[in-house]
Write a protein that holds these residues in place. Structure first.
Motif, PDB file in Angstrom:
ATOM      1  N   LYS A  79       0.843  -1.192   0.000  1.00 43.69           N
ATOM      2  CA  LYS A  79       0.000   0.000   0.000  1.00 43.69           C
ATOM      3  C   LYS A  79       0.880   1.244   0.000  1.00 43.69           C
ATOM      4  O   LYS A  79       1.963   1.249   0.589  1.00 43.69           O
ATOM      5  CB  LYS A  79      -0.926  -0.003   1.213  1.00 43.69           C
ATOM      6  N   ASN A  80       0.373   2.282  -0.653  1.00 45.71           N
ATOM      7  CA  ASN A  80       1.102   3.553  -0.751  1.00 45.71           C
ATOM      8  C   ASN A  80       2.497   3.320  -1.339  1.00 45.71           C
ATOM      9  O   ASN A  80       2.623   2.708  -2.379  1.00 45.71           O
ATOM     10  CB  ASN A  80       1.159   4.241   0.619  1.00 45.71           C
ATOM     11  N   ASN A  81       3.531   3.790  -0.646  1.00 44.15           N
ATOM     12  CA  ASN A  81       4.893   3.664  -1.168  1.00 44.15           C
ATOM     13  C   ASN A  81       5.704   2.623  -0.399  1.00 44.15           C
ATOM     14  O   ASN A  81       6.922   2.741  -0.249  1.00 44.15           O
ATOM     15  CB  ASN A  81       5.606   5.019  -1.112  1.00 44.15           C
ATOM     16  N   ASP A  82       5.040   1.580   0.086  1.00 48.09           N
ATOM     17  CA  ASP A  82       5.731   0.545   0.841  1.00 48.09           C
ATOM     18  C   ASP A  82       6.798  -0.142  -0.009  1.00 48.09           C
ATOM     19  O   ASP A  82       6.631  -0.320  -1.220  1.00 48.09           O
ATOM     20  CB  ASP A  82       4.745  -0.535   1.302  1.00 48.09           C
ATOM     21  N   PHE A  83       7.901  -0.539   0.652  1.00 46.04           N
ATOM     22  CA  PHE A  83       8.845  -1.493   0.089  1.00 46.04           C
ATOM     23  C   PHE A  83       8.430  -2.867   0.603  1.00 46.04           C
ATOM     24  O   PHE A  83       7.959  -3.004   1.730  1.00 46.04           O
ATOM     25  CB  PHE A  83      10.270  -1.193   0.565  1.00 46.04           C
ATOM     26  N   MET A  84       8.654  -3.899  -0.201  1.00 48.66           N
ATOM     27  CA  MET A  84       8.266  -5.242   0.214  1.00 48.66           C
ATOM     28  C   MET A  84       8.967  -5.641   1.510  1.00 48.66           C
ATOM     29  O   MET A  84       8.333  -6.166   2.439  1.00 48.66           O
ATOM     30  CB  MET A  84       8.589  -6.251  -0.893  1.00 48.66           C
ATOM     31  N   LEU A  85      10.272  -5.389   1.611  1.00 47.33           N
ATOM     32  CA  LEU A  85      11.004  -5.809   2.800  1.00 47.33           C
ATOM     33  C   LEU A  85      10.534  -5.060   4.041  1.00 47.33           C
ATOM     34  O   LEU A  85      10.432  -5.636   5.128  1.00 47.33           O
ATOM     35  CB  LEU A  85      12.509  -5.598   2.595  1.00 47.33           C
ATOM     36  N   GLU A  86      10.249  -3.767   3.888  1.00 47.86           N
ATOM     37  CA  GLU A  86       9.716  -2.982   5.014  1.00 47.86           C
ATOM     38  C   GLU A  86       8.359  -3.526   5.441  1.00 47.86           C
ATOM     39  O   GLU A  86       8.054  -3.634   6.637  1.00 47.86           O
ATOM     40  CB  GLU A  86       9.593  -1.511   4.615  1.00 47.86           C
ATOM     41  N   ALA A  87       7.547  -3.879   4.447  1.00 46.15           N
ATOM     42  CA  ALA A  87       6.211  -4.403   4.743  1.00 46.15           C
ATOM     43  C   ALA A  87       6.306  -5.746   5.463  1.00 46.15           C
ATOM     44  O   ALA A  87       5.525  -6.027   6.382  1.00 46.15           O
ATOM     45  CB  ALA A  87       5.409  -4.543   3.446  1.00 46.15           C
ATOM     46  N   PHE A  88       7.265  -6.596   5.058  1.00 48.25           N
ATOM     47  CA  PHE A  88       7.468  -7.864   5.758  1.00 48.25           C
ATOM     48  C   PHE A  88       7.806  -7.626   7.227  1.00 48.25           C
ATOM     49  O   PHE A  88       7.295  -8.291   8.121  1.00 48.25           O
ATOM     50  CB  PHE A  88       8.610  -8.658   5.114  1.00 48.25           C
ATOM     51  N   LEU A  89       8.685  -6.659   7.451  1.00 48.44           N
ATOM     52  CA  LEU A  89       9.147  -6.372   8.806  1.00 48.44           C
ATOM     53  C   LEU A  89       7.996  -5.879   9.680  1.00 48.44           C
ATOM     54  O   LEU A  89       7.864  -6.266  10.849  1.00 48.44           O
ATOM     55  CB  LEU A  89      10.264  -5.320   8.756  1.00 48.44           C
ATOM     56  N   ASN A  90       7.150  -5.035   9.101  1.00 46.52           N
ATOM     57  CA  ASN A  90       6.065  -4.417   9.875  1.00 46.52           C
ATOM     58  C   ASN A  90       4.799  -5.276   9.956  1.00 46.52           C
ATOM     59  O   ASN A  90       4.099  -5.272  10.978  1.00 46.52           O
ATOM     60  CB  ASN A  90       5.710  -3.062   9.264  1.00 46.52           C
ATOM     61  N   LYS A  91       4.521  -6.008   8.878  1.00 46.79           N
ATOM     62  CA  LYS A  91       3.233  -6.702   8.810  1.00 46.79           C
ATOM     63  C   LYS A  91       3.336  -8.207   8.545  1.00 46.79           C
ATOM     64  O   LYS A  91       2.343  -8.924   8.659  1.00 46.79           O
ATOM     65  CB  LYS A  91       2.371  -6.068   7.710  1.00 46.79           C
ATOM     66  N   GLY A  92       4.528  -8.666   8.153  1.00 48.51           N
ATOM     67  CA  GLY A  92       4.716 -10.088   7.905  1.00 48.51           C
ATOM     68  C   GLY A  92       4.387 -10.507   6.479  1.00 48.51           C
ATOM     69  O   GLY A  92       3.913  -9.721   5.663  1.00 48.51           O
ATOM     70  N   ILE A  93       4.656 -11.774   6.187  1.00 49.88           N
ATOM     71  CA  ILE A  93       4.370 -12.348   4.868  1.00 49.88           C
ATOM     72  C   ILE A  93       2.876 -12.638   4.760  1.00 49.88           C
ATOM     73  O   ILE A  93       2.271 -13.158   5.691  1.00 49.88           O
ATOM     74  CB  ILE A  93       5.194 -13.634   4.655  1.00 49.88           C
ATOM     75  N   GLU A  94       2.307 -12.320   3.619  1.00 50.85           N
ATOM     76  CA  GLU A  94       0.859 -12.490   3.423  1.00 50.85           C
ATOM     77  C   GLU A  94       0.525 -13.670   2.516  1.00 50.85           C
ATOM     78  O   GLU A  94      -0.510 -14.311   2.675  1.00 50.85           O
ATOM     79  CB  GLU A  94       0.276 -11.206   2.830  1.00 50.85           C
ATOM     80  N   TYR A  95       1.397 -13.940   1.538  1.00 52.34           N
ATOM     81  CA  TYR A  95       1.154 -15.047   0.613  1.00 52.34           C
ATOM     82  C   TYR A  95       2.462 -15.432  -0.075  1.00 52.34           C
ATOM     83  O   TYR A  95       3.502 -14.788   0.143  1.00 52.34           O
ATOM     84  CB  TYR A  95       0.079 -14.692  -0.417  1.00 52.34           C
ATOM     85  N   VAL A  96       2.425 -16.493  -0.873  1.00 50.49           N
ATOM     86  CA  VAL A  96       3.603 -16.870  -1.665  1.00 50.49           C
ATOM     87  C   VAL A  96       3.259 -16.764  -3.142  1.00 50.49           C
ATOM     88  O   VAL A  96       2.102 -16.919  -3.544  1.00 50.49           O
ATOM     89  CB  VAL A  96       4.102 -18.298  -1.342  1.00 50.49           C
ATOM     90  N   GLU A  97       4.302 -16.503  -3.930  1.00 47.26           N
ATOM     91  CA  GLU A  97       4.162 -16.407  -5.384  1.00 47.26           C
ATOM     92  C   GLU A  97       4.994 -17.513  -6.016  1.00 47.26           C
ATOM     93  O   GLU A  97       6.219 -17.505  -5.931  1.00 47.26           O
ATOM     94  CB  GLU A  97       4.645 -15.039  -5.866  1.00 47.26           C
ATOM     95  N   VAL A  98       4.326 -18.498  -6.613  1.00 48.56           N
ATOM     96  CA  VAL A  98       5.001 -19.585  -7.323  1.00 48.56           C
ATOM     97  C   VAL A  98       5.354 -19.081  -8.720  1.00 48.56           C
ATOM     98  O   VAL A  98       4.486 -18.648  -9.470  1.00 48.56           O
ATOM     99  CB  VAL A  98       4.092 -20.829  -7.406  1.00 48.56           C
ATOM    100  N   ARG A  99       6.655 -19.164  -9.061  1.00 48.35           N
ATOM    101  CA  ARG A  99       7.139 -18.545 -10.294  1.00 48.35           C
ATOM    102  C   ARG A  99       7.750 -19.560 -11.270  1.00 48.35           C
ATOM    103  O   ARG A  99       8.355 -19.173 -12.265  1.00 48.35           O
ATOM    104  CB  ARG A  99       8.182 -17.490  -9.936  1.00 48.35           C
ATOM    105  N   SER A 100       7.604 -20.839 -10.964  1.00 48.75           N
ATOM    106  CA  SER A 100       8.288 -21.857 -11.779  1.00 48.75           C
ATOM    107  C   SER A 100       7.390 -22.497 -12.830  1.00 48.75           C
ATOM    108  O   SER A 100       7.744 -23.517 -13.416  1.00 48.75           O
ATOM    109  CB  SER A 100       8.861 -22.941 -10.859  1.00 48.75           C
ATOM    110  N   LEU A 101       6.239 -21.915 -13.060  1.00 53.89           N
ATOM    111  CA  LEU A 101       5.269 -22.508 -13.977  1.00 53.89           C
ATOM    112  C   LEU A 101       5.442 -21.955 -15.397  1.00 53.89           C
ATOM    113  O   LEU A 101       5.349 -20.740 -15.615  1.00 53.89           O
ATOM    114  CB  LEU A 101       3.854 -22.212 -13.470  1.00 53.89           C
ATOM    115  N   ASP A 102       5.698 -22.842 -16.352  1.00 53.02           N
ATOM    116  CA  ASP A 102       5.748 -22.445 -17.760  1.00 53.02           C
ATOM    117  C   ASP A 102       4.343 -22.101 -18.258  1.00 53.02           C
ATOM    118  O   ASP A 102       3.343 -22.575 -17.713  1.00 53.02           O
ATOM    119  CB  ASP A 102       6.278 -23.593 -18.625  1.00 53.02           C
TER     120      ASP A 102
END
Length: 517
Positions: free
Chosen positions: A307-330
């Protein structure tokens, strides 16, 4: 020994309702081509809206690389129908262009035909284009035209509550984050099964490889490996060797954040030689190992909605992991939308297995062995009696696959009880046959087609077939009026961003860089 999860399965079987509320979303990349089968050199059409601000249809590396994005949904059927609506709409709007149906691009003789994606004059728009300019200068534009499908997946709070006694997402952010990292470690150990079953890129263009061995050449342009499953994610495809020594593991959130931050702030001698500007124009955002977090190439990664201008790593630190992204699918060439219901349901069964199966911390040495296993599968996974290294012993894929499917069948039954369907068990039964018979895998079927027709002829044939299907179908979920509104909203939003820009780009970039440390 293969993980014994009999207790975990009994726990899951006794409370199937905790899986009610799984959320998933799909991002499908697709190259835009001409009717003749060449990469399109026209800009992203405004008929689809602005790529920077459209919520469903954007571009990835090049103006010609479309990306379709579905919102999170609690139904596989709805998600796939939504994705199909996006393809229907795009096909109508593209008029003279078509959607390429393979992960490996059409033949691109001249890399100058690959136009970096443009996002307007706002600082964010310039930032995104320069980042892609950096990818081009670091790794070459050709590699960036390889397309894939990303599957986003999250487990419901009821699952985490039952597993770790969590009251709510906010108070349980640390346990949930640890749970997703647990899942990711298992994915690294066993996720090669996705490439074995669904890999669909056994053939590649000669221009992608520097060393002829051990490739077999079909002609002066195309080459293949006879038992390959997914050259897309092998060392021949979409890889970044400069990231091999980052030592990014997934043992805990703090170490993950620290490792990625180091790569974001540490200058690379190789990229430093390029410089940041050439003839007064930016050619990359910085000289660091990673320009931004998204440059980290992994088969799966932790995510959360920003949200807004969040960085992913900052968001992890403040709010935690929300989901996973599987990227190995052709991209699945047997589907007009690049993915089907069987794949989606299998990914979910497998990710649940990853979430509950025991998984010790992973050392750098084992992490490298895992990556080596993936490379074995992607380059020769269908080879008879193919083995991988598991706990310092060579184990056959067939043996591990059978044990895995025994567990997956029980998870599938739980999911079918929860959702009152037969989808998940039918999926397990269908795919289990591929473990002993590699000729049934996607890569085997695709290889047979390409050996007969060649990449371009095969791809063009499918693109025409799917185009004719899609333009004659009715929308299922999104209305014509909603598409029009989304387009106009994206144009309006980008105009506002550009008109209200107050900082210079240099100042914007300095602010970004200061947040990396």
């Amino acid at each position: 020994m293969f993980p014994n999860i009999s207790k975990e399965l009994l726990w899951l079987e006794s409370r199937p309702e905790i899986l009610n509320g799984i959320q998933r979303g799909i991002e499908r990349e697709a190259l835009r081509i001409t009717k003749s089968g060449f990469i399109s050199d026209t800009p992203h059409t405004e008929e689809l809206g602005k790529a920077l601000t459209h919520k469903w249809i954007t571009t990835d590396f090049t103006e010609s690389l479309l990306e379709f994005i579905t919102p999170a949904d609690n139904s596989i059927k709805n998600t796939l129908s939504f994705l199909r609506d996006l393809h229907r709409h795009a096909s109508i709007c593209l008029k003279n262009d078509r959607i390429w149906p393979l992960s490996i691009p059409c033949f691109i003789e001249n890399e100058d035909k690959i136009i970096i994606a443009q996002y307007g004059t706002s600082n964010l728009g310039r930032f995104k284009s320069i980042y892609r300019e950096g990818l081009k200068n670091r790794y070459g534009a050709l590699m960036q035209t390889i397309a894939g499908v990303h599957y986003n997946f999250s487990l419901p709070i009821e699952f985490w509550n039952s597993k770790a006694s969590i009251d709510n997402i906010k108070s349980g952010k640390e346990q949930i984050s640890e749970g997703y990292l647990h899942l990711i470690r298992n994915y690294y150990r066993f996720g090669w099964i996705i490439s074995y079953l669904f890999g669909a890129s056994p053939v590649i263009w000669k221009s992608f490889i520097k060393n002829k061995n051990p490739m077999i050449f079909l002609n002066h342009k195309e080459c293949y490996l006879p038992y390959a499953t997914s050259l897309r994610i092998s060392d021949f495809g979409y890889t970044n060797k400069s990231q091999n020594n980052l030592n990014i593991t997934f043992n805990n959130l703090d170490s993950y954040i620290l490792s990625v931050k180091k790569a974001l702030s540490k200058s690379s001698s190789k990229f430093k030689k390029l410089g940041i500007k050439r003839n007064g124009k930016y050619i990359q955002l910085n000289t660091n190992i990673l320009q931004i977090e998204n440059e980290l190439y992994t088969p799966i990664r932790p995510k959360r909605v920003l949200k807004n201008n969040d960085f992913m790593l900052e968001a992890f630190l403040n709010k935690g992991i929300e989901y996973v992204e599987v990227r190995s699918l052709d991209v699945n060439p047997f589907s007009a939308i690049g993915i089907n219901e069987t794949q989606a349901s299998f990914i979910e069964i497998f990710l649940i297995w990853c979430a509950i199966a025991k998984t010790p911390k992973i050392s750098n040495k084992e992490f490298n062995r895992c990556k080596q296993n993936w490379n074995f599968i992607t380059t020769k996974g269908r080879k008879p009696d193919q083995t991988i290294n598991y706990k310092n012993k060579n184990k056959s894929i067939t043996n591990i696959g059978k044990q895995l499917f025994d567990d997956l069948a029980r998870i599938a039954k739980v999911l079918d009880i929860c959702y009152k369907t037969n989808l998940y068990q039918n999926t397990c039964h269908k795919l289990n046959l591929m473990i002993e018979n590699p000729s049934l895998t996607y890569s085997s079927l695709v290889l047979n087609e390409i050996l007969e027709k060649g990449i371009n002829n095969y791809g063009l044939e499918l693109s025409k077939k799917y185009f004719n299907q899609l333009i004659n179908e009715k929308y299922e979920i999104i209305t014509k009026e909603q598409f029009e509104k989304a387009k106009l909203d994206s144009i309006k939003k980008q105009n506002i961003m550009e008109q209200n820009e107050k900082k210079s780009f240099e100042e914007y970039l300095r602010t970004y860089t200061s947040r990396l440390t």
